[in-house]
Design an enzyme around this catalytic site. Structure first.
Site, mmCIF file in Angstrom:
data_model
loop_
_atom_site.group_PDB
_atom_site.id
_atom_site.type_symbol
_atom_site.label_atom_id
_atom_site.label_comp_id
_atom_site.label_asym_id
_atom_site.label_seq_id
_atom_site.Cartn_x
_atom_site.Cartn_y
_atom_site.Cartn_z
ATOM 1 N N ASP A 290 0.858 3.802 -3.118
ATOM 2 C CA ASP A 290 0.661 4.997 -3.262
ATOM 3 C C ASP A 290 1.464 5.862 -3.872
ATOM 4 O O ASP A 290 0.901 6.958 -4.544
ATOM 5 C CB ASP A 290 0.423 5.632 -1.677
ATOM 6 N N GLU B 248 0.770 -1.172 0.065
ATOM 7 C CA GLU B 248 -0.037 -0.077 0.129
ATOM 8 C C GLU B 248 0.803 1.147 0.068
ATOM 9 O O GLU B 248 0.566 2.198 -0.735
ATOM 10 C CB GLU B 248 -1.002 0.183 1.226
ATOM 11 N N GLU C 242 -4.218 0.653 -3.562
ATOM 12 C CA GLU C 242 -2.932 0.980 -3.447
ATOM 13 C C GLU C 242 -2.136 -0.087 -3.812
ATOM 14 O O GLU C 242 -1.050 -0.167 -4.160
ATOM 15 C CB GLU C 242 -2.758 1.850 -2.441
ATOM 16 N N ASP D 50 -7.191 1.092 0.601
ATOM 17 C CA ASP D 50 -5.861 0.587 0.840
ATOM 18 C C ASP D 50 -5.502 -0.784 -0.097
ATOM 19 O O ASP D 50 -4.329 -0.870 -0.670
ATOM 20 C CB ASP D 50 -5.778 0.021 2.381
#
Length: 230
Positions: free
Chosen positions: A46, A42, A118, A115
């Protein structure tokens, strides 16, 4: 996971990366495998997501300023947008959850979906490189990017009004509910926006947020701070 890969139009070479991206920390805790969950992916995803969308917006809107591009990117990487991306590929169906998290509705939880998306982007990046990850991001985000290209500026009348007023005096406008009529399921709100001891405008809406936005819009259109009162 073949159906998910078909939706992404991407086939993983290392299936363990996909499994890791879909493993919620609650399952890792229950199985006593604390190092096998999607939190690290995650974190990586991102950054990859930000770069993929930044590059795309940069080329899509050559005449836009840094500030304009930053606002558009913020809309695309918000939790709401990420949740929508995840829902668009039914990602919640594939997330591996602990029993407690499953029982409490974790599969539909916005933070879980955001989450996981990502983490999925991070997994594609590690498995196939940046171009592969970029392709997945733009495929999934295509509809949202199209909406932004049609309407690149997100209207925020309250924010615009505050910027204008605070350039004159370091005082924020205050919104006051004047009335709220009607039954609970169909209320009608009237809100006034006050600043520097005067009423700048009045707005109406089906909820307080709409009424506040209408009041701010009225004040901006009338420039009522210049005449002192509305």
């Amino acid at each position: 996971m073949d159906s998910l890969e078909a939706l992404l139009d991407y086939k993983f070479r290392n299936s363990l990366l996909l499994a890791e991206a879909l493993t919620h920390p609650s399952l890792a805790y229950e199985t006593q495998r604390p190092h096998f969950d999607n939190q690290r992916l995650e974190f990586l995803g991102d950054a990859v997501l930000q770069l993929a969308l930044t590059s795309h917006l940069y080329h899509l809107f050559p005449g836009f300023t840094e500030g304009d591009l930053t606002k558009m990117r913020a809309r695309l990487v918000s939790k709401e947008a990420l949740c929508n991306f995840a829902s668009g590929i039914d990602l919640g169906e594939y997330v591996l959850l602990g029993r407690g998290e499953e029982a409490s509705g974790g599969r539909e939880r916005a933070s879980t979906l955001a989450d996981a998306f990502e983490a999925l982007v991070g997994a594609v990046y590690l498995d196939g490189g940046f171009e592969a990850a970029r392709g997945v991001v733009l495929k999934v985000a295509k509809e949202e990017v199209y909406k932004i290209s049609e309407k690149p500026e997100e209207k925020n009348p309250k924010g615009q009004l505050q910027e204008v007023l605070q350039a004159i005096l370091p005082e924020s406008p205050i919104y006051k509910v004047v009335s709220a009529d009607g039954p609970d399921h169909d209320k009608y709100f009237v809100v006034e926006v006050h600043w520097n001891n005067v009423v700048l405008a009045r707005g109406k809406g089906k909820n307080k947020k709409q009424a506040e936005a209408a009041a701010a819009t009225g004040a901006i259109e009338a420039k009522s701070w210049e005449s002192g009162a509305k």
